[in-house]
Scaffold this motif. Structure first.
Motif, PDB file in Angstrom:
ATOM      1  N   PRO A  26      30.723  25.564  42.763  1.00 16.98           N
ATOM      2  CA  PRO A  26      31.935  24.751  42.609  1.00 16.98           C
ATOM      3  C   PRO A  26      31.819  23.802  41.415  1.00 16.98           C
ATOM      4  N   GLN A  27      32.947  23.479  40.822  1.00 18.18           N
ATOM      5  CA  GLN A  27      32.981  22.595  39.664  1.00 18.18           C
ATOM      6  C   GLN A  27      33.170  21.139  40.100  1.00 18.18           C
ATOM      7  N   GLY A  28      32.565  20.199  39.376  1.00 19.26           N
ATOM      8  CA  GLY A  28      32.785  18.775  39.592  1.00 19.26           C
ATOM      9  C   GLY A  28      31.996  18.153  40.740  1.00 19.26           C
ATOM     10  N   ARG A  29      31.007  18.854  41.286  1.00 18.26           N
ATOM     11  CA  ARG A  29      30.215  18.302  42.398  1.00 18.26           C
ATOM     12  C   ARG A  29      28.740  18.207  42.030  1.00 18.26           C
ATOM     13  N   ASP A  30      28.459  18.119  40.740  1.00 19.86           N
ATOM     14  CA  ASP A  30      27.074  18.109  40.286  1.00 19.86           C
ATOM     15  C   ASP A  30      26.282  16.925  40.832  1.00 19.86           C
ATOM     16  N   GLN A  31      26.898  15.761  40.909  1.00 22.46           N
ATOM     17  CA  GLN A  31      26.191  14.579  41.423  1.00 22.46           C
ATOM     18  C   GLN A  31      25.840  14.756  42.901  1.00 22.46           C
ATOM     19  N   GLU A  32      26.733  15.345  43.667  1.00 24.65           N
ATOM     20  CA  GLU A  32      26.484  15.603  45.098  1.00 24.65           C
ATOM     21  C   GLU A  32      25.257  16.502  45.268  1.00 24.65           C
ATOM     22  N   PHE A  33      25.200  17.581  44.480  1.00 23.25           N
ATOM     23  CA  PHE A  33      24.066  18.503  44.582  1.00 23.25           C
ATOM     24  C   PHE A  33      22.766  17.845  44.126  1.00 23.25           C
ATOM     25  N   TRP A  34      22.845  17.021  43.101  1.00 25.47           N
ATOM     26  CA  TRP A  34      21.664  16.306  42.611  1.00 25.47           C
ATOM     27  C   TRP A  34      21.114  15.390  43.708  1.00 25.47           C
ATOM     28  N   LEU A  35      21.999  14.608  44.324  1.00 27.62           N
ATOM     29  CA  LEU A  35      21.555  13.661  45.358  1.00 27.62           C
ATOM     30  C   LEU A  35      21.003  14.382  46.586  1.00 27.62           C
ATOM     31  N   ARG A  36      21.650  15.466  46.972  1.00 31.32           N
ATOM     32  CA  ARG A  36      21.143  16.245  48.120  1.00 31.32           C
ATOM     33  C   ARG A  36      19.765  16.818  47.818  1.00 31.32           C
ATOM     34  N   ALA A  37      19.590  17.352  46.624  1.00 33.31           N
ATOM     35  CA  ALA A  37      18.297  17.916  46.235  1.00 33.31           C
ATOM     36  C   ALA A  37      17.232  16.830  46.191  1.00 33.31           C
ATOM     37  N   GLU A  38      17.583  15.678  45.644  1.00 33.52           N
ATOM     38  CA  GLU A  38      16.637  14.566  45.550  1.00 33.52           C
ATOM     39  C   GLU A  38      16.205  14.097  46.941  1.00 33.52           C
ATOM     40  N   GLN A  39      17.155  13.959  47.855  1.00 29.61           N
ATOM     41  CA  GLN A  39      16.836  13.536  49.223  1.00 29.61           C
ATOM     42  C   GLN A  39      15.946  14.563  49.920  1.00 29.61           C
ATOM     43  N   THR A  40      16.275  15.832  49.758  1.00 29.19           N
ATOM     44  CA  THR A  40      15.497  16.893  50.398  1.00 29.19           C
ATOM     45  C   THR A  40      14.058  16.912  49.892  1.00 29.19           C
ATOM     46  N   LEU A  41      13.888  16.845  48.580  1.00 24.82           N
ATOM     47  CA  LEU A  41      12.536  16.890  48.009  1.00 24.82           C
ATOM     48  C   LEU A  41      11.727  15.641  48.352  1.00 24.82           C
ATOM     49  N   ASN A  42      12.359  14.469  48.301  1.00 20.09           N
ATOM     50  CA  ASN A  42      11.636  13.247  48.646  1.00 20.09           C
ATOM     51  C   ASN A  42      11.247  13.225  50.120  1.00 20.09           C
ATOM     52  N   ALA A  43      12.101  13.771  50.977  1.00 20.73           N
ATOM     53  CA  ALA A  43      11.757  13.862  52.403  1.00 20.73           C
ATOM     54  C   ALA A  43      10.585  14.814  52.614  1.00 20.73           C
ATOM     55  N   ALA A  44      10.558  15.897  51.854  1.00 20.79           N
ATOM     56  CA  ALA A  44       9.456  16.857  51.957  1.00 20.79           C
ATOM     57  C   ALA A  44       8.142  16.244  51.483  1.00 20.79           C
ATOM     58  N   ILE A  45       8.224  15.371  50.495  1.00 19.27           N
ATOM     59  CA  ILE A  45       7.024  14.692  50.000  1.00 19.27           C
ATOM     60  C   ILE A  45       6.538  13.670  51.016  1.00 19.27           C
ATOM     61  N   ALA A  46       7.460  12.951  51.648  1.00 17.36           N
ATOM     62  CA  ALA A  46       7.099  11.889  52.580  1.00 17.36           C
ATOM     63  C   ALA A  46       6.635  12.437  53.926  1.00 17.36           C
ATOM     64  N   ALA A  47       7.094  13.610  54.334  1.00 17.25           N
ATOM     65  CA  ALA A  47       6.778  14.154  55.655  1.00 17.25           C
ATOM     66  C   ALA A  47       5.280  14.347  55.882  1.00 17.25           C
ATOM     67  N   PRO A  48       4.516  14.961  54.984  1.00 20.14           N
ATOM     68  CA  PRO A  48       3.075  15.112  55.238  1.00 20.14           C
ATOM     69  C   PRO A  48       2.357  13.771  55.346  1.00 20.14           C
TER      70      PRO A  48
END
Length: 101
Positions: A26-48
């Motif tokens: 989809p067009q115009g939702r780049d910030q949404e995808f960036w924030l979701r990816a950032e949250q997912t990766l940071n949660a994966a780093i913090a979980a261990p």
């Protein structure tokens, strides 16, 4: 960003790209995808780290309990030996002498 605490921008960009593909590009939702990816990766780093901290906290009482039990057992042994030494000895009756043949 400090290293080791958050995901790097390359990893976030790659994860955001895959999220964008999954959503149908989809067009115009780049910030949404960036924030979701950032949250997912940071949660994966913090979980261990959280699991390790939880494991350490859970292991501590067991170790302490094991040490207390060992101390209690080792303390009980000398006390039992001391009580046995101070207890009056009872005289054992002598066996009757065997008749000589």
């Amino acid at each position: 960003m400090s290293e080791g605490h958050t995901a790097d921008t390359t990893a976030i960009a790659e994860a955001a790209f895959y999220l964008w593909l999954e959503e149908g590009q989809p067009q115009g939702r780049d910030q949404e995808f960036w924030l979701r990816a950032e949250q997912t990766l940071n949660a994966a780093i913090a979980a261990p780290k959280a699991r390790r901290a939880t494991a350490r906290k859970a292991a501590s009482p067991k170790k302490a309990a094991g040490k207390t039990t060992a101390k209690a057992k080792s303390a009980a042994k000398p006390a039992a030996k001391a009580a046995a030494k101070t207890a009056p000895k009872t005289a054992k009756p002598k066996a009757p002498a065997k008749p000589k043949a």
